[in-house]
Design a protein around this motif. Sequence first.
Motif, PDB file in Angstrom:
ATOM      1  N   ASP A  87      15.860   4.795 -31.226  1.00 36.42           N
ATOM      2  CA  ASP A  87      14.468   5.154 -30.940  1.00 36.42           C
ATOM      3  C   ASP A  87      14.041   4.777 -29.519  1.00 36.42           C
ATOM      4  O   ASP A  87      12.881   4.978 -29.154  1.00 36.42           O
ATOM      5  CB  ASP A  87      13.534   4.456 -31.948  1.00 36.42           C
ATOM      6  CG  ASP A  87      13.732   4.993 -33.363  1.00 36.42           C
ATOM      7  OD1 ASP A  87      14.257   6.106 -33.500  1.00 36.42           O
ATOM      8  OD2 ASP A  87      13.358   4.287 -34.324  1.00 36.42           O
ATOM      9  N   GLN A 135       6.497   9.064 -29.691  1.00 29.86           N
ATOM     10  CA  GLN A 135       7.873   9.522 -29.931  1.00 29.86           C
ATOM     11  C   GLN A 135       7.951  10.715 -30.868  1.00 29.86           C
ATOM     12  O   GLN A 135       9.047  11.143 -31.238  1.00 29.86           O
ATOM     13  CB  GLN A 135       8.708   8.390 -30.525  1.00 29.86           C
ATOM     14  CG  GLN A 135       9.085   7.316 -29.537  1.00 29.86           C
ATOM     15  CD  GLN A 135       9.827   6.177 -30.220  1.00 29.86           C
ATOM     16  OE1 GLN A 135      10.693   6.388 -31.045  1.00 29.86           O
ATOM     17  NE2 GLN A 135       9.481   4.945 -29.889  1.00 29.86           N
ATOM     18  N   ASN A 136       6.789  11.215 -31.268  1.00 26.50           N
ATOM     19  CA  ASN A 136       6.736  12.344 -32.182  1.00 26.50           C
ATOM     20  C   ASN A 136       7.365  12.023 -33.537  1.00 26.50           C
ATOM     21  O   ASN A 136       7.951  12.887 -34.204  1.00 26.50           O
ATOM     22  CB  ASN A 136       7.410  13.583 -31.568  1.00 26.50           C
ATOM     23  CG  ASN A 136       6.881  14.858 -32.200  1.00 26.50           C
ATOM     24  OD1 ASN A 136       5.816  14.847 -32.822  1.00 26.50           O
ATOM     25  ND2 ASN A 136       7.616  15.946 -32.069  1.00 26.50           N
ATOM     26  N   LYS A 137       7.288  10.763 -33.932  1.00 25.38           N
ATOM     27  CA  LYS A 137       7.773  10.344 -35.246  1.00 25.38           C
ATOM     28  C   LYS A 137       6.930  11.006 -36.328  1.00 25.38           C
ATOM     29  O   LYS A 137       5.705  11.093 -36.189  1.00 25.38           O
ATOM     30  CB  LYS A 137       7.613   8.819 -35.394  1.00 25.38           C
ATOM     31  CG  LYS A 137       8.650   8.030 -34.634  1.00 25.38           C
ATOM     32  CD  LYS A 137       9.869   7.824 -35.506  1.00 25.38           C
ATOM     33  CE  LYS A 137      10.934   7.050 -34.781  1.00 25.38           C
ATOM     34  NZ  LYS A 137      12.252   7.266 -35.377  1.00 25.38           N
ATOM     35  N   LYS A 138       7.590  11.461 -37.383  1.00 25.13           N
ATOM     36  CA  LYS A 138       6.843  12.045 -38.497  1.00 25.13           C
ATOM     37  C   LYS A 138       6.353  10.923 -39.420  1.00 25.13           C
ATOM     38  O   LYS A 138       6.948  10.625 -40.447  1.00 25.13           O
ATOM     39  CB  LYS A 138       7.710  13.053 -39.265  1.00 25.13           C
ATOM     40  CG  LYS A 138       8.055  14.286 -38.453  1.00 25.13           C
ATOM     41  CD  LYS A 138       6.818  15.054 -37.980  1.00 25.13           C
ATOM     42  CE  LYS A 138       7.148  16.271 -37.150  1.00 25.13           C
ATOM     43  NZ  LYS A 138       7.844  15.982 -35.880  1.00 25.13           N
ATOM     44  N   ASP A 185       4.902   5.317 -32.188  1.00 26.27           N
ATOM     45  CA  ASP A 185       5.361   6.337 -33.138  1.00 26.27           C
ATOM     46  C   ASP A 185       4.797   7.706 -32.752  1.00 26.27           C
ATOM     47  O   ASP A 185       5.505   8.711 -32.776  1.00 26.27           O
ATOM     48  CB  ASP A 185       4.878   6.014 -34.569  1.00 26.27           C
ATOM     49  CG  ASP A 185       5.610   4.830 -35.175  1.00 26.27           C
ATOM     50  OD1 ASP A 185       6.678   4.453 -34.660  1.00 26.27           O
ATOM     51  OD2 ASP A 185       5.092   4.272 -36.166  1.00 26.27           O
ATOM     52  N   ASP A 202      14.873  10.750 -40.444  1.00 28.24           N
ATOM     53  CA  ASP A 202      13.819  10.385 -39.499  1.00 28.24           C
ATOM     54  C   ASP A 202      14.090  11.020 -38.126  1.00 28.24           C
ATOM     55  O   ASP A 202      13.194  11.615 -37.510  1.00 28.24           O
ATOM     56  CB  ASP A 202      13.773   8.850 -39.387  1.00 28.24           C
ATOM     57  CG  ASP A 202      12.461   8.351 -38.797  1.00 28.24           C
ATOM     58  OD1 ASP A 202      11.530   9.154 -38.638  1.00 28.24           O
ATOM     59  OD2 ASP A 202      12.372   7.144 -38.497  1.00 28.24           O
ATOM     60  N   LYS A 203      15.332  10.902 -37.676  1.00 29.16           N
ATOM     61  CA  LYS A 203      15.688  11.484 -36.370  1.00 29.16           C
ATOM     62  C   LYS A 203      15.644  13.022 -36.432  1.00 29.16           C
ATOM     63  O   LYS A 203      15.173  13.661 -35.500  1.00 29.16           O
ATOM     64  CB  LYS A 203      17.083  11.029 -35.915  1.00 29.16           C
ATOM     65  CG  LYS A 203      17.257   9.527 -35.696  1.00 29.16           C
ATOM     66  CD  LYS A 203      16.220   8.895 -34.791  1.00 29.16           C
ATOM     67  CE  LYS A 203      16.324   9.254 -33.328  1.00 29.16           C
ATOM     68  NZ  LYS A 203      15.259   8.590 -32.521  1.00 29.16           N
ATOM     69  N   GLU A 209      12.128  14.441 -36.098  1.00 31.91           N
ATOM     70  CA  GLU A 209      11.465  14.371 -34.781  1.00 31.91           C
ATOM     71  C   GLU A 209      11.431  15.725 -34.087  1.00 31.91           C
ATOM     72  O   GLU A 209      10.499  16.025 -33.350  1.00 31.91           O
ATOM     73  CB  GLU A 209      12.167  13.340 -33.876  1.00 31.91           C
ATOM     74  CG  GLU A 209      11.789  11.910 -34.218  1.00 31.91           C
ATOM     75  CD  GLU A 209      12.538  10.887 -33.369  1.00 31.91           C
ATOM     76  OE1 GLU A 209      12.899  11.196 -32.218  1.00 31.91           O
ATOM     77  OE2 GLU A 209      12.765   9.771 -33.870  1.00 31.91           O
ATOM     78  N   SER A 210      12.472  16.523 -34.326  1.00 29.85           N
ATOM     79  CA  SER A 210      12.513  17.820 -33.636  1.00 29.85           C
ATOM     80  C   SER A 210      12.071  18.974 -34.544  1.00 29.85           C
ATOM     81  O   SER A 210      12.245  20.137 -34.202  1.00 29.85           O
ATOM     82  CB  SER A 210      13.928  18.083 -33.106  1.00 29.85           C
ATOM     83  OG  SER A 210      14.848  18.014 -34.165  1.00 29.85           O
TER      84      SER A 210
END
Lengths: 327, 327
Positions: free
Chosen positions: A88, A236-239, A233, A152-153, A156-157
Motif C-alpha cells: 500500500d 489511495q482509492n481504497k474501497k 485510504d 483489496d488490491k 483499487e482499480s
Amino acid sequence: MTNEFKVKWTKLKDTVDQRMMQLVQKERPVSLYDPLKYCLSSGGKRIRPLLLLLSAEAVGGDIQNALDAAVALEMVHNFTLVHDDIMDHDDMRRGRQTVHKKWDENAAILAGDALLVVAYDTLADISPIHLQEISKHFSSSILEVCEGQALDKEFESRPDVTLDEYFEMIGKKTARLFAASCTIGAILGEGSEKQIKALQSYGELLGIAFQVQDDLLDILSEQNVLGKDRGSDFEQNKKTFLITHAEQFAEQKYLDQLQEMRKNKHLGIDHLKKIIDILHRCGTIEAAKLEIRSCLEKARTKLGVLEDNEARKFLYELSSTIEQRES
Amino acid sequence: MTNEFKVKWTKLKDTVDQRMMQLVQKERPVSLYDPLKYCLSSGGKRIRPLLLLLSAEAVGGDIQNALDAAVALEMVHNFTLVHDDIMDHDDMRRGRQTVHKKWDENAAILAGDALLVVAYDTLADISPIHLQEISKHFSSSILEVCEGQALDKEFESRPDVTLDEYFEMIGKKTARLFAASCTIGAILGEGSEKQIKALQSYGELLGIAFQVQDDLLDILSEQNVLGKDRGSDFEQNKKTFLITHAEQFAEQKYLDQLQEMRKNKHLGIDHLKKIIDILHRCGTIEAAKLEIRSCLEKARTKLGVLEDNEARKFLYELSSTIEQRES
C-alpha cells in the motif's frame, strides 16, 4: 471501559509483548533482527491475542495453555501489517515509520516472512493433542487473509465494487483473523462445539465492525491519534465501506463532488471536512455507524450460549470498546 | 544417471507436481491464484522432495507417508525463490519471467506468502505423531533460510566477506533446506537417531556442493541452459564462492582485472570468457571444483551407516548428478 477490564487487558498485552520480544532476541543478521524487534515493539493494541485468551477462559480453559497460540496469532497479524504496508506504500504505522520506509523493501519482505515463520514455530508449542486441528485452522485463516489482501488490491482499480464484495473482502482480510482468534482460543480451552461456533461468529462480527470502524476513522479521527495519515485510504482509492456505500447508493451529484476531491494530491483538513460533509449528506456515515452497531449487537447475542463468567463479561466490554475506539 | 534412477526421479517429480497444482486450484482472487499456478508449473528439478522421499525410503519407510512433507518442502523452496527474485531484481527464472516481472511486486509478495502458508497447511497433514517435532524442525529451517538471505543481501555491500562467512551464508540459505529434507524424510521413515543424523549431514554437504556448483554455473554454463542471465551473480556483486575466494586469495593484479570487468553494465560472452580466464589464473575455478568434489565425497561417506537398498543407491547417484549438472 471498566478498570477491571483495563487491568486485565494491560496484563495480557504485557505478557504477549514480552513473549514476542523473547522470540526475536537474536542479534545477527542485524538486517533481519533489527526490523523484527522494531515491528514487535510498536505497541499495538493486541486485540487478537486478547480475544484468543478471553475465549479460552470464557469456555472454562486456562489462559496459560493458550498463550503460545495467542502470541502466534499476533505475530501473524504483524506479518500482514509489514507486507501490506509495502503493497500500500504506507509510510507510517502506529505513529512510526513503516519497516520498508525505515529500512527498505527487502528488509520488510524478509521481516514479514520471518514473523510468519516464528508464528508457526510458536504455534507448534501448543499441546500436541490440538496441534493438527489448530494448524489447519491457522493456515486456512492466513490464506484467507492473503485472499482478502489480493481482493483489496484488485478493488483499487475497479470502479464497480459492490457492498457485498466489500463485505467478502473484509470478511477475509480482517474478520477471518478475529474469528480464528476466538475459535482457536475456544478449542484450546476445551469448549463445546456449540461454544466454539458461537465464539467464532462473535469474532467474525466483531472483526467486521472493527474494519468498518477503521474505515470511518480514516476520515473522522483526529490527526495524530491514528498513527498514520488521515484520509490515506481515500487518497489511495481504497474501497472502504464509505466509498463503496456511496458509489452504490449516493446520488450522482455527491459522487461528482467526491470525484472532485480526489483531484487533491494530499488531503488537508478542509478537504476532509468537505468529504465528511458529502458522506453525511449521502447517508453513508450514518449507514457505517448503523452497520457497526448492528454487527456488535449480533456479536453480543452470540455470547449468550456461554456461561456467565468474568471472561464473557470482558468479551461484552470489548465489543463496546470497538464502537468507542478512536484509534 | 542410470535409467532406473531417471524413471524414479521423473515419477516422484510428477507426483509432487500434481499434488502441488491441486493445492492451488482455486480461481479467485485471480491476482493471487494465477501467479501461484504459474510459480508451481515452471518445472523445477524438485531435488528437495526427491531427497526427502529417498531419505524416508532409505531408512525403510514408506514414501506415501512422506509425500505431504515433500510437497510442503518444495512449496517452501518456491516461496523463497519468488521473494528472493524480488529482492535480487531478477527478471528471469527457469527460462520464464519471474512473478514480480510478469505481474508486479505486490502479486509476488502475496504469492510468496501464500506459498508458505499452503506449505504449512500441507505439512499439517502428516501423521500427528510426528507433527510437533517436524513442525519445529521445518520452521527453524525456514527461519535459517531467511537469515541466509539477509546475510546474502548484507554481503552485497561489504567488500571484506571471508570464505568462512560465505559458508555460513550458504549453509543457511541453501544447505539448511537440503538437510531439512533429508532429516524430515528420515524421521517420517522412522529411521534411527544415527540414520537421521547421517542423512542430515549428507543433505547439508550436498547442499553446499549444490550451491558452489550454482555459483560456478553462473559463470560457466552455456546461455539458455540456465534459464536466467549468465553472469548475473557477478553483475549484482553477489558474494559467490568465486568472488569471495578470489578476493581472499588472489593477487591484487587479478582483483584489479575483475574490478575492471565490473565496469560493464551487461556482461557479453567476451567479458565472461575474460572473467573465467582470470578466475582460472587465480586458482579459483579449481578451488570451487575441489570444494564440490570434497563435499560430495564426504556426503557419500555419510550414507555408509544406511542399509544397502535401492534408495541409498539413488542417493549416491544423486550426489554424482550434482557434480555433473549443467543447469
